[in-house]
Design an enzyme around this catalytic site. Structure first.
Site, PDB file in Angstrom:
ATOM      1  CG  ASN A   1      -1.630   1.262   1.371  1.00 33.63           C
ATOM      2  OD1 ASN A   1      -1.694   2.016   0.515  1.00 33.63           O
ATOM      3  ND2 ASN A   1      -2.288   1.342   2.542  1.00 33.63           N
ATOM      4  CD1 TRP A   2       3.655   1.104  -2.696  1.00 44.00           C
ATOM      5  CD2 TRP A   2       3.744   2.257  -4.789  1.00 44.00           C
ATOM      6  NE1 TRP A   2       4.637   0.211  -3.665  1.00 44.00           N
ATOM      7  CE2 TRP A   2       4.495   1.174  -4.591  1.00 44.00           C
ATOM      8  CE3 TRP A   2       3.716   3.026  -5.930  1.00 44.00           C
ATOM      9  CZ2 TRP A   2       5.359   0.572  -5.815  1.00 44.00           C
ATOM     10  CZ3 TRP A   2       4.696   2.726  -7.203  1.00 44.00           C
ATOM     11  CH2 TRP A   2       5.115   1.761  -7.090  1.00 44.00           C
ATOM     12  CE  LYS A   3      -0.218   3.430   4.709  1.00 42.94           C
ATOM     13  NZ  LYS A   3       0.064   3.483   5.955  1.00 42.94           N
TER      14      LYS A   3
ATOM     15  CG  HIS B   1      -6.193   2.143   5.097  1.00 47.46           C
ATOM     16  ND1 HIS B   1      -5.713   3.091   6.017  1.00 47.46           N
ATOM     17  CD2 HIS B   1      -5.063   1.294   5.061  1.00 47.46           C
ATOM     18  CE1 HIS B   1      -4.297   2.774   6.452  1.00 47.46           C
ATOM     19  NE2 HIS B   1      -4.044   1.552   5.697  1.00 47.46           N
TER      20      HIS B   1
ATOM     21  CD  GLU C   1      -2.842   5.607   6.602  1.00 45.47           C
ATOM     22  OE1 GLU C   1      -2.755   5.575   5.107  1.00 45.47           O
ATOM     23  OE2 GLU C   1      -1.906   5.120   7.265  1.00 45.47           O
TER      24      GLU C   1
ATOM     25  CD  GLU D   1      -3.763  -2.361   7.396  1.00 47.00           C
ATOM     26  OE1 GLU D   1      -2.615  -2.673   7.279  1.00 47.00           O
ATOM     27  OE2 GLU D   1      -4.488  -1.313   7.099  1.00 47.00           O
TER      28      GLU D   1
ATOM     29  N   GLY E   1       2.360   2.561  10.885  1.00 46.64           N
ATOM     30  CA  GLY E   1       3.189   3.438  10.671  1.00 46.64           C
ATOM     31  C   GLY E   1       4.031   4.182  11.947  1.00 46.64           C
TER      32      GLY E   1
ATOM     33  CB  SER F   1       4.881  -1.423  12.250  1.00 45.37           C
ATOM     34  OG  SER F   1       4.603  -0.041  12.510  1.00 45.37           O
TER      35      SER F   1
ATOM     36  N   GLY G   1       2.799  -0.972   4.288  1.00 49.81           N
ATOM     37  CA  GLY G   1       2.576   0.370   3.888  1.00 49.81           C
ATOM     38  C   GLY G   1       3.907   0.980   3.688  1.00 49.81           C
ATOM     39  N   GLY G   2       4.514   1.431   5.008  1.00 52.40           N
ATOM     40  CA  GLY G   2       6.107   2.246   4.980  1.00 52.40           C
ATOM     41  C   GLY G   2       7.019   1.435   4.133  1.00 52.40           C
TER      42      GLY G   2
HETATM   43  P1  PGA Z   1       2.698   0.481   7.760  1.00 59.33           P
HETATM   44  O1  PGA Z   1       1.149   0.848   7.108  1.00 59.33           O
HETATM   45  O2  PGA Z   1       3.086  -0.791   7.184  1.00 59.33           O
HETATM   46  O3  PGA Z   1       3.090   1.673   7.260  1.00 59.33           O
HETATM   47  O4  PGA Z   1       2.479   0.394   9.182  1.00 59.33           O
HETATM   48  C1  PGA Z   1       0.228  -0.302   6.739  1.00 59.33           C
HETATM   49  C2  PGA Z   1      -1.046   0.204   6.375  1.00 59.33           C
HETATM   50  O5  PGA Z   1      -1.597   1.131   6.598  1.00 59.33           O
HETATM   51  O6  PGA Z   1      -1.838  -0.573   5.553  1.00 59.33           O
END
Ligand code: PGA
Length: 254
Positions: A8-10, A93, A95, A165, A171, A211, A232-233
């Protein structure tokens, strides 16, 4: 069941050039990986670039709208995604729940619209730090899963992946313990079994996100009994991401 690893590149990277470089290294790195399915979810804007339109490459979206077309300024429909070769879509998600008004009801409408187009939705659920401290994790997960799946037939539900999640782990570098992730994934499967029966619940993939890195990735597959990871990250760093994919591949080949 093949493990699923979702990048997930956001809202990254900032330029198409950087996205092309990133996707090229990811594609090079995952060549030869067989028992693990890798899905990359870049920002919509990059979908049409040739680097993302290779045969065999699985493209996912980070969001979609709940209508297929019409006067909805700024929205992108599941049908449009499907027509661009997208096969997966992330729904709900945290966010989007925190910053963009995504509710359980909206997640439900989006799931239905995505399923109409035979996209594979990845439904994200997870408790906040406060909810965990208050001891309400179980209720939150139940509510999120039940509301999102409301009115969805068993035949359609089979296409859904659920991502556990925990919001406090996203993050933050504070990844969820293997045991906690296992408990949550068990609970989610139990809730799904209550809706559709055990047989179907056992077929639905549950993945962990929050994470994830090259060091802890394989542990979730082995100890938390999840069928994949939402990254994500770490998915923005090709070396780290490839390390994750390879460690899961190695774990599955044991
Ligand atoms: P993260 O994000 O790996 O940066 O914690 C995961 C996500 O939001 O899908």
């Amino acid at each position: 069941m093949k493990s699923l690893i979702v990048a997930n590149w956001k809202c990254n990277p900032e330029t198409l050039k950087e996205a092309e470089i990133l996707i090229a290294s990811v594609k090079r790195g995952i060549k030869g990986i067989k028992n693990t399915e890798v899905i990359v979810c870049p920002p919509f804007l990059y979908f049409l670039s040739p680097g993302f339109q290779m045969p065999g490459f699985k493209l996912g979206a980070q969001n979609c709208f709940w209508e297929q077309k019409g006067p909805y300024t700024g929205e992108i429909s599941p049908g449009q995604l499907k027509n661009l070769g997208c096969s997966y879509v992330i729904v709900g998600h945290s966010e989007r729940r925190a910053y963009l008004g995504e509710t359980d009801a909206k997640a439900n409408k989006k799931l239905k619209a995505a399923l109409e187009q035979k996209l594979n939705p990845i439904l994200c659920v997870g408790e906040t730090e406060k909810q965990r401290k208050l001891g309400t994790t179980e209720n939150v997960l139940k509510r999120q899963v039940l509301s999102a799946l409301k009115g969805i037939s068993a035949a359609k539900a089979a296409l859904i992946t659920v991502a556990y999640e925990p919001v406090w782990a996203i993050g933050t570098g504070n990844a969820c313990g293997f045991e906690e992730a296992k408990e949550a994934s068990r609970l989610i499967r139990k809730v799904i079994a209550g809706l559709y029966g055990k047989e179907l619940a056992d077929e639905i993939r549950i993945v962990y996100g929050g994470s994830v890195n090259g060091k802890n990735a394989a542990g979730y597959i082995k100890k938390s009994l999840v069928q994949g990871l939402l990254v994500g990250g770490a998915s923005l760093d090709p070396k780290e991401f490839i390390k994750i994919v390879k460690s899961v591949f190695a774990q599955n080949s044991d």
